[in-house]
Each structure stands twice: as structure tokens, then as C-alpha cells.
Design an enzyme around this catalytic site. Structure first.
Site, PDB file in Angstrom:
ATOM      1  N   GLN A  25       0.958  -1.271   0.226  1.00  0.00           N
ATOM      2  CA  GLN A  25      -0.011   0.339   0.229  1.00  0.00           C
ATOM      3  C   GLN A  25       0.776   0.888   0.335  1.00  0.00           C
ATOM      4  O   GLN A  25       0.562   2.551  -0.427  1.00  0.00           O
ATOM      5  CB  GLN A  25      -1.298   0.216   0.918  1.00  0.00           C
ATOM      6  N   ASP A  71       6.383   4.864  -1.240  1.00  0.00           N
ATOM      7  CA  ASP A  71       7.566   5.274  -1.239  1.00  0.00           C
ATOM      8  C   ASP A  71       8.557   4.597  -2.002  1.00  0.00           C
ATOM      9  O   ASP A  71      10.185   5.109  -2.937  1.00  0.00           O
ATOM     10  CB  ASP A  71       7.472   5.550   0.192  1.00  0.00           C
ATOM     11  N   HIS A 113      -1.329   1.313  -3.780  1.00  0.00           N
ATOM     12  CA  HIS A 113      -1.691   2.709  -4.433  1.00  0.00           C
ATOM     13  C   HIS A 113      -0.857   3.907  -4.551  1.00  0.00           C
ATOM     14  O   HIS A 113      -1.235   4.691  -4.657  1.00  0.00           O
ATOM     15  CB  HIS A 113      -1.647   2.879  -2.349  1.00  0.00           C
ATOM     16  N   GLY A 148       3.340  -4.633   8.341  1.00  0.00           N
ATOM     17  CA  GLY A 148       2.576  -2.770   8.833  1.00  0.00           C
ATOM     18  C   GLY A 148       1.536  -1.916   8.769  1.00  0.00           C
ATOM     19  O   GLY A 148       1.467  -0.934   7.847  1.00  0.00           O
ATOM     20  N   THR A 149       0.788  -3.197   8.601  1.00  0.00           N
ATOM     21  CA  THR A 149      -0.438  -2.304   7.974  1.00  0.00           C
ATOM     22  C   THR A 149      -1.625  -2.364   8.669  1.00  0.00           C
ATOM     23  O   THR A 149      -1.523  -3.435   9.966  1.00  0.00           O
ATOM     24  CB  THR A 149      -0.961  -3.053   7.015  1.00  0.00           C
ATOM     25  N   SER A 150      -2.387  -1.206   9.024  1.00  0.00           N
ATOM     26  CA  SER A 150      -3.869  -1.076   9.928  1.00  0.00           C
ATOM     27  C   SER A 150      -4.933  -2.216   9.814  1.00  0.00           C
ATOM     28  O   SER A 150      -5.521  -2.800  10.477  1.00  0.00           O
ATOM     29  CB  SER A 150      -4.200  -0.131  10.703  1.00  0.00           C
ATOM     30  N   ASN A 187       3.627  -6.887  13.073  1.00  0.00           N
ATOM     31  CA  ASN A 187       3.472  -5.498  13.396  1.00  0.00           C
ATOM     32  C   ASN A 187       2.995  -5.545  14.991  1.00  0.00           C
ATOM     33  O   ASN A 187       2.979  -6.170  16.063  1.00  0.00           O
ATOM     34  CB  ASN A 187       2.348  -5.260  13.007  1.00  0.00           C
ATOM     35  N   PRO A 188       3.966  -4.385  15.827  1.00  0.00           N
ATOM     36  CA  PRO A 188       4.286  -3.967  17.239  1.00  0.00           C
ATOM     37  C   PRO A 188       2.568  -3.882  18.194  1.00  0.00           C
ATOM     38  O   PRO A 188       3.291  -3.895  18.807  1.00  0.00           O
ATOM     39  CB  PRO A 188       5.084  -3.058  17.619  1.00  0.00           C
ATOM     40  N   ALA A 245       8.764  -4.531  12.171  1.00  0.00           N
ATOM     41  CA  ALA A 245       8.675  -5.661  11.052  1.00  0.00           C
ATOM     42  C   ALA A 245      10.494  -5.755  10.726  1.00  0.00           C
ATOM     43  O   ALA A 245      11.375  -6.477  10.284  1.00  0.00           O
ATOM     44  CB  ALA A 245       8.397  -4.917   9.716  1.00  0.00           C
TER      45      ALA A 245
HETATM   46  N1  APR Z   1       6.674  -2.586  11.840  1.00  0.00           N
HETATM   47  C1  APR Z   1       5.665  -2.838  11.809  1.00  0.00           C
HETATM   48  N2  APR Z   1       4.582  -1.954  11.304  1.00  0.00           N
HETATM   49  C2  APR Z   1       4.405  -1.487  12.441  1.00  0.00           C
HETATM   50  C3  APR Z   1       5.368  -0.098  12.699  1.00  0.00           C
HETATM   51  C4  APR Z   1       7.200  -0.852  11.723  1.00  0.00           C
HETATM   52  N3  APR Z   1       8.390  -0.423  13.179  1.00  0.00           N
HETATM   53  N4  APR Z   1       5.270   1.132  12.941  1.00  0.00           N
HETATM   54  C5  APR Z   1       4.196   0.739  13.314  1.00  0.00           C
HETATM   55  N5  APR Z   1       3.426   0.047  13.021  1.00  0.00           N
HETATM   56  C6  APR Z   1       2.166  -0.236  12.229  1.00  0.00           C
HETATM   57  C7  APR Z   1       1.582   0.461  13.075  1.00  0.00           C
HETATM   58  O1  APR Z   1       0.683  -0.789  14.180  1.00  0.00           O
HETATM   59  C8  APR Z   1      -0.198   0.586  12.616  1.00  0.00           C
HETATM   60  O2  APR Z   1      -0.947  -0.650  11.910  1.00  0.00           O
HETATM   61  O3  APR Z   1       2.184  -0.037  10.600  1.00  0.00           O
HETATM   62  C9  APR Z   1       0.447   0.205  10.751  1.00  0.00           C
HETATM   63  C10 APR Z   1       0.250   1.304   9.934  1.00  0.00           C
HETATM   64  O4  APR Z   1      -1.012   1.593   9.881  1.00  0.00           O
HETATM   65  P1  APR Z   1      -1.368   2.772   8.881  1.00  0.00           P
HETATM   66  O5  APR Z   1      -0.473   4.313   9.640  1.00  0.00           O
HETATM   67  O6  APR Z   1      -3.299   2.648   9.064  1.00  0.00           O
HETATM   68  O7  APR Z   1      -0.720   2.671   7.577  1.00  0.00           O
HETATM   69  P2  APR Z   1      -1.961   1.561   6.635  1.00  0.00           P
HETATM   70  O8  APR Z   1      -1.827   0.130   7.377  1.00  0.00           O
HETATM   71  O9  APR Z   1      -0.361   1.324   5.357  1.00  0.00           O
HETATM   72  O10 APR Z   1      -2.804   2.521   5.686  1.00  0.00           O
HETATM   73  C11 APR Z   1      -3.321   2.289   4.434  1.00  0.00           C
HETATM   74  O11 APR Z   1      -3.969   4.186   4.843  1.00  0.00           O
HETATM   75  O12 APR Z   1      -3.992   6.199   4.844  1.00  0.00           O
HETATM   76  C12 APR Z   1      -4.129   5.376   3.480  1.00  0.00           C
HETATM   77  O13 APR Z   1      -3.626   5.253   1.351  1.00  0.00           O
HETATM   78  C13 APR Z   1      -2.707   5.074   2.709  1.00  0.00           C
HETATM   79  O14 APR Z   1      -2.150   3.287   2.010  1.00  0.00           O
HETATM   80  C14 APR Z   1      -2.480   4.224   3.506  1.00  0.00           C
HETATM   81  C15 APR Z   1      -3.584   2.802   3.801  1.00  0.00           C
END
Ligand code: APR
Length: 262
Positions: free
Chosen positions: A115, A118, A133, A202-204, A228-229, A246
Site C-alpha cells: 500500500q 514510497d 496505491h 506494517g498495516t492497520s 506488527n508491534p 518489521a
Molecule cells: N513495523 C511494523 N509495523 C509497524 C511499525 C513497524 N516498525 N510501526 C508501526 N507499525 C504498524 C502500526 O501499528 C499500524 O498498524 O503499521 C501500521 C500502519 O498503519 P497505517 O498508518 O494505517 O498505514 P496503512 O495500513 O498502510 O494505511 C493504509 O491508508 O491513508 C491510507 O493510502 C494510505 O496506504 C495507506 C492506507
């Protein structure tokens, strides 16, 4: 109650076993993968939306209404988008990106859907990659989906037009409300239909259609390995939950598979 170090080691060993024996393993990554490269996430601790509030969800409509203004705002980003643009420019791949490349080279990972916009997975050397994305370094025609590196597109006249079909060009980054480009959506869905194991790092897991991929794998009784932490929308249904960053967990997963292979 948090798991002991021994429990965490056992869960990681079992996850590595499941990943290594999968017939078709893929990965889905999000902003958390790039946190250790200095790019803030969107949600959760230190998130851009956490700090500045959720962005307007009508980016696509605003582009269509006034593509020139959209380009002007992209060429001179402000606020959270300026913070994100600067962090992306300065970022380099981290050990989490490198571990996923290693899993591909070992023949374990068949495709990575990210997603993230970068471009760090590509720069780390990931070859089988679907940037669902988009990619902030590319420009895409909204008519024919052709893409070019952004530095190849003159911006003296805005909005720039496609030299293939005359359509409107826009940042390849998918705006809120914008349909996911058909080529990358098709690739992502096809991979999810083939996968019997998915590493979700690394995704919510809150934004669709990307977040539907692990549920598709679960729906066919596949394995979901979360890295995911923190707790996410997926934690309660994941087969294995590897709680940690990660950049630390993914290299340990690679090491566990390599050790098991002897
Ligand atoms: N290693 C792994 N996971 C991590 C780390 C890390 N060092 N630090 C934070 N996280 C986790 C957080 O706990 C969270 O669950 O990464 C996740 C980031 O979640 P979001 O900020 O929601 O990012 P993402 O899931 O990629 O968002 C999806 O939303 O805003 C839109 O288009 C944007 O692609 C993005 C989409």
C-alpha cells in the site's frame, strides 16, 4: 498478558514453518514497513492522520474538478503532505524491506502487494511487486493507465496530457475516492486468489480493497502471519501474530526459514 520471549520464539518458528511449506505465499505491506526508514505511518502512534486529523476523502473528485489546481498543490505540498513528501525523499530501504527481497530470492515469496507509495520495496530489489496505491515517483494517465517517471513529464503547462492517448496525467499515487488502477488491482486480487499463505506486515488493515486480501486467504483456510508491534484489525483472526517491528521480525523470519532448510 504479554507473551514470554520463549513463547514469541515458538510462534515465530511455527510461522516460519508454515511460510516455508506454503505452495503460494504472498505479502501485503503498509506504512509500518517504512517507519524504520523514517517515514511516519498514517494511524496509530506517530501517525500523520493521528497528528493532523484524517485527510479530505474527496481527492479524486477534486482532481477531476480542477486538475490544474490539483497539480499545483502536488508540486508545492503543504502541511502533512509536505512532511510525508520530505520523509519519502530522504528514505532508504530498511532491514524489513531487505528481508522481503530475501524471501523472494529464496523462492518463498511469490508476490508482494504494498500500500506504500514510497517505492522502497522496488529500490530494495523486490521484483514481483504490485503497488496497489501507486508510486509517488511515477505519473499515470487516468485514461490509458500508462506510467512514466515523474521527472520525464514537463510541468510548464498544467495539467500535463498523455502523449499516448491525450488523457489527463496525474500522480500515480491513488487519491482517496479514486478507483484502484485496473492493472494493479487485477494483479493483487489474482495473487490473493492463488495464495495459501500471506504475510501481513506494517498495516492497520483498515483500508479496502487492500485489507480484503488477508480475508480472502483466510476464507480459503490459508495462513495469515501478522507482523506488527501493535494490535490491528487483523490480529484477532490472524493464524500467527508476530508482535514487533518489521525491521526486526522479518529478518528473524528469514533466519528461521534458512536454519530450518539447513
Ligand atoms: N513495523 C511494523 N509495523 C509497524 C511499525 C513497524 N516498525 N510501526 C508501526 N507499525 C504498524 C502500526 O501499528 C499500524 O498498524 O503499521 C501500521 C500502519 O498503519 P497505517 O498508518 O494505517 O498505514 P496503512 O495500513 O498502510 O494505511 C493504509 O491508508 O491513508 C491510507 O493510502 C494510505 O496506504 C495507506 C492506507
Amino acid at each position: 498478558m504479554s507473551a514470554s520471549a520463549g513463547d514469541r520464539e515458538r510462534v515465530l518458528a511455527h510461522a516460519a514453518e508454515a511460510l516455508a511449506r506454503a505452495r503460494h505465499a504472498i505479502a501485503l505491506t503498509g506504512a509500518g514497513l517504512s517507519v524504520e526508514s523514517g517515514i511516519p505511518p498514517f494511524r496509530g502512534p506517530g501517525g500523520l492522520w493521528t497528528k493532523h486529523g484524517e485527510p479530505p476523502l474527496d481527492g479524486w473528485q477534486r482532481f477531476l474538478a480542477d486538475p490544474k489546481a490539483f497539480w499545483e498543490s502536488r508540486l508545492r505540498p503543504e502541511g502533512p503532505m509536505r512532511e510525508l513528501a520530505r520523509a519519502v525523499e530522504a528514505a532508504r530501504p530498511n532491514p524489513g524491506h531487505e528481508a522481503l527481497v530475501e524471501l523472494e530470492r529464496m523462492g518463498v515469496l511469490r508476490c508482494l502487494v504494498t500500500q506504500n507509495i514510497d517505492g522502497l520495496h522496488g529500490r530494495a530489489g523486490q521484483r514481483e511487486l504490485a503497488e496497489i496505491h501507486g508510486n509517488a515517483r511515477l505519473v499515470r494517465c487516468v485514461g490509458c493507465t500508462s506510467r512514466w517517471p515523474r521527472e520525464e513529464i514537463p510541468t510548464d503547462v498544467l495539467p500535463p496530457l498523455c502523449k499516448r492517448c491525450g488523457g489527463l496525467l496525474k500522480a500515480d499515487t491513488v487519491s482517496f475516492g479514486e478507483p484502484i488502477p485496473a492493472d494493479v488491482l487485477r494483479r493483487s486480487m489474482e495473487e490473493a486468489e492463488l495464495a495459501d499463505c500471506i504475510v501481513v506486515a506494517g498495516t492497520s488493515a483498515t483500508v479496502y480493497p487492500a485489507a480484503s486480501l488477508p480475508h480472502a486467504v483466510l476464507g480459503r483456510r490459508g495462513v495469515v502471519i501478522e507482523v506488527n508491534p501493535h494490535e490491528s484489525e487483523l490480529s484477532s483472526v490472524a493464524t500467527f501474530v508476530l508482535r514487533g517491528p518489521a525491521g526486526e521480525v522479518l529478518p528473524r523470519l528469514v533466519h528461521a526459514i534458512r536454519t530450518a532448510r539447513g
